[in-house]
Design a protein around this motif. Structure first.
Motif, PDB file in Angstrom:
ATOM      1  N   PRO A 191       0.790  -1.240   0.000  1.00 35.34           N
ATOM      2  CA  PRO A 191       0.000   0.000   0.000  1.00 35.34           C
ATOM      3  C   PRO A 191       0.815   1.278   0.000  1.00 35.34           C
ATOM      4  CG  PRO A 191      -0.211  -1.182   2.092  1.00 35.34           C
ATOM      5  CD  PRO A 191       0.451  -2.114   1.126  1.00 35.34           C
ATOM      6  N   SER A 192       1.914   1.308   0.733  1.00 34.73           N
ATOM      7  CA  SER A 192       2.694   2.541   0.800  1.00 34.73           C
ATOM      8  C   SER A 192       3.478   2.811  -0.481  1.00 34.73           C
ATOM      9  CB  SER A 192       3.652   2.497   1.994  1.00 34.73           C
ATOM     10  OG  SER A 192       4.583   1.423   1.842  1.00 34.73           O
ATOM     11  N   ILE A 289       2.884  -6.774   1.915  1.00 32.95           N
ATOM     12  CA  ILE A 289       1.783  -7.096   1.003  1.00 32.95           C
ATOM     13  C   ILE A 289       0.688  -7.907   1.676  1.00 32.95           C
ATOM     14  CG2 ILE A 289       3.368  -7.073  -0.977  1.00 32.95           C
ATOM     15  CD1 ILE A 289       2.975 -10.205  -1.000  1.00 32.95           C
ATOM     16  N   SER A 290       0.804  -8.155   2.986  1.00 32.62           N
ATOM     17  CA  SER A 290      -0.143  -9.017   3.682  1.00 32.62           C
ATOM     18  C   SER A 290      -0.610  -8.338   4.969  1.00 32.62           C
ATOM     19  CB  SER A 290       0.508 -10.363   4.005  1.00 32.62           C
ATOM     20  OG  SER A 290       1.575 -10.200   4.932  1.00 32.62           O
ATOM     21  N   LEU A 291      -1.508  -9.009   5.654  1.00 34.81           N
ATOM     22  CA  LEU A 291      -1.962  -8.582   6.977  1.00 34.81           C
ATOM     23  C   LEU A 291      -1.904  -9.806   7.885  1.00 34.81           C
ATOM     24  CD1 LEU A 291      -5.001  -6.381   5.901  1.00 34.81           C
ATOM     25  CD2 LEU A 291      -2.935  -5.541   7.051  1.00 34.81           C
ATOM     26  N   GLU A 300      -3.274  -2.176  13.314  1.00 33.55           N
ATOM     27  CA  GLU A 300      -2.250  -1.163  13.082  1.00 33.55           C
ATOM     28  C   GLU A 300      -1.790  -1.166  11.632  1.00 33.55           C
ATOM     29  OE1 GLU A 300       0.868  -2.017  15.777  1.00 33.55           O
ATOM     30  OE2 GLU A 300      -0.256  -1.441  17.576  1.00 33.55           O
ATOM     31  N   ARG A 301      -1.621  -2.356  11.074  1.00 34.34           N
ATOM     32  CA  ARG A 301      -1.078  -2.458   9.715  1.00 34.34           C
ATOM     33  C   ARG A 301      -2.133  -2.201   8.649  1.00 34.34           C
ATOM     34  NH1 ARG A 301       4.007  -3.657   9.811  1.00 34.34           N
ATOM     35  NH2 ARG A 301       4.048  -4.105   7.578  1.00 34.34           N
ATOM     36  N   LEU A 302      -3.376  -2.034   9.054  1.00 37.20           N
ATOM     37  CA  LEU A 302      -4.415  -1.627   8.111  1.00 37.20           C
ATOM     38  C   LEU A 302      -4.312  -0.157   7.738  1.00 37.20           C
ATOM     39  CD1 LEU A 302      -7.627  -3.474   9.345  1.00 37.20           C
ATOM     40  CD2 LEU A 302      -6.797  -3.417   6.975  1.00 37.20           C
ATOM     41  N   GLU A 303      -3.650   0.643   8.554  1.00 41.22           N
ATOM     42  CA  GLU A 303      -3.631   2.090   8.312  1.00 41.22           C
ATOM     43  C   GLU A 303      -3.027   2.461   6.957  1.00 41.22           C
ATOM     44  OE1 GLU A 303      -5.313   4.387   9.950  1.00 41.22           O
ATOM     45  OE2 GLU A 303      -6.078   2.581  10.927  1.00 41.22           O
ATOM     46  N   LEU A 330     -12.344  -5.508  12.024  1.00 41.61           N
ATOM     47  CA  LEU A 330     -11.114  -4.720  11.879  1.00 41.61           C
ATOM     48  C   LEU A 330     -11.202  -3.758  10.699  1.00 41.61           C
ATOM     49  CD1 LEU A 330      -8.447  -7.513  12.505  1.00 41.61           C
ATOM     50  CD2 LEU A 330      -8.916  -5.570  13.991  1.00 41.61           C
ATOM     51  N   VAL A 331     -11.763  -4.231   9.593  1.00 37.93           N
ATOM     52  CA  VAL A 331     -11.779  -3.412   8.370  1.00 37.93           C
ATOM     53  C   VAL A 331     -12.936  -2.430   8.368  1.00 37.93           C
ATOM     54  CG1 VAL A 331     -11.984  -3.484   5.853  1.00 37.93           C
ATOM     55  CG2 VAL A 331     -10.596  -5.197   7.036  1.00 37.93           C
ATOM     56  N   LEU A 332     -14.123  -2.899   8.746  1.00 38.92           N
ATOM     57  CA  LEU A 332     -15.318  -2.068   8.642  1.00 38.92           C
ATOM     58  C   LEU A 332     -15.692  -1.398   9.957  1.00 38.92           C
ATOM     59  CD1 LEU A 332     -17.575  -4.358   6.409  1.00 38.92           C
ATOM     60  CD2 LEU A 332     -15.933  -2.619   5.705  1.00 38.92           C
ATOM     61  N   GLY A 333     -15.051  -1.837  11.052  1.00 34.13           N
ATOM     62  CA  GLY A 333     -15.335  -1.224  12.341  1.00 34.13           C
ATOM     63  C   GLY A 333     -16.694  -1.626  12.872  1.00 34.13           C
TER      64      GLY A 333
END
Length: 333
Positions: A191-192, A289-291, A300-303, A330-333
């Protein structure tokens, strides 16, 4: 960010993910995706799951354009879209020369031009405005010099604008997706680094363009073991999923900044030294490239994913409902 479940290939008798798909639908996942290479096809499992669900969208990730003439894919897509109440997301892609030439016995030349022509013909089929004429060099319709005449789809599609996604890895392919498709399906996304790698290619995307990134998710307290699982997958793709001098997966890893590592990994793999190839994959690459890890670490790594151009996260790995619920939360809260 939307959330999808990527099931990958159907593998064998008994490999029925219906319960996972039903769980994903209950949990509010937006889509479920199936794949093909040179084993199971993408459409049959998707029809199976579509018959058992009512809301979740159904995506192919990806249907290979060399597997079927464009009108065949258009007919299959139209039929499946109709039967499932307009839930199809049609992901297509050129694949690579090993599969196209080795499995389908077709030349791999000019994949961008072929893809453009392919998508144009499918949309002519769905629109039913007139008999379909293919004026390009790759899919001429009707066949020049023969007895055929231009034909029009007999069945009226439920939707004349079935969403098309392109599986693409190179900058030119991604730019083509931004130009002619409703979405892009990146296999490996760091992502970055997306902006640096593809910012120019994605500069003119229309409103609503969906960057639907596949990401391997492993929920585990053992981060080392989870990363090793990602590295096993990368070992195969970098080392063996392509020819020595033309491996698109190795190329994309190179554009992420790991060119020397990718070359070294491929050389080890092709020399039969697969354990060494596995050990040569940088942890930073696998992690990027993973979670993976416990839920707190994944949160944290979703940010970086949230700050990136990614608009849909297609998770690979979790199948049971408790794990799918953790990912959903985690993704949708």
């Amino acid at each position: 960010m939307k959330l999808g479940l990527n099931l990958g290939y159907w593998q064998r008798h008994g490999d029925d993910a219906t319960e996972s798909v039903l769980a994903a639908e209950r949990l509010g996942y937006d889509s479920v995706w199936t794949a093909e290479a040179y084993g199971s096809d993408a459409f049959t499992p998707l029809a199976w799951y579509g018959a058992r669900t009512t809301r979740i969208k159904l995506g192919t990730s990806i249907a290979q354009i060399s597997a079927r003439p464009p009108v065949t894919t258009a007919m299959t897509a139209m039929t499946l879209d109709h039967l499932t109440g307009g839930r199809l997301l049609l992901g297509v892609g050129a694949s690579g020369p090993q599969v196209v030439e080795g499995w389908y016995g077709q030349p791999f030349a000019k994949p961008l031009a072929r893809t453009r022509e392919y998508v144009d013909i499918m949309r002519k089929v769905w629109r039913r405005e007139e008999p379909v004429i293919g004026e390009g060099p790759h899919y001429p319709l009707p066949l020049p010099g023969g007895l055929g005449k231009p034909l029009k789809l007999i069945t009226h599609p439920l939707r004349a604008d079935i969403p098309v996604y392109l599986g693409a890895e190179g900058p030119k392919n991604v730019a083509l997706a931004a130009e002619i498709a409703q979405g892009w399906l990146p296999l490996f996304a760091f992502p970055s680094k997306i902006e640096e790698m593809y910012g120019a290619s994605l500069a003119d995307t229309p409103d609503g363009f969906d960057v639907a990134a596949m990401v391997m998710v492993v929920i585990s307290d053992d981060v080392r073991a989870a990363l090793d699982g990602v590295k096993m997958m990368l070992t195969l793709y970098i080392g063996g999923m392509g020819a020595r001098h033309r491996n698109f997966h190795a190329d994309i890893i190179g554009r992420m900044g790991y060119a020397e590592a990718a070359e070294h990994i491929q050389a080890l793999y092709l020399a039969g030294r697969r354990d060494e190839a596995f050990r040569a994959i940088p942890d930073e690459l696998a992690d990027g490239i993973s979670l993976v890890g416990p839920p707190g670490r994944i949160r944290e790594r979703l940010e970086p994913w949230r700050r990136s151009r990614v608009t849909s996260l297609l998770v690979m790995g979790p199948r049971d409902e408790p794990s799918l619920k953790i990912v959903r939360d985690l993704v949708l809260g």
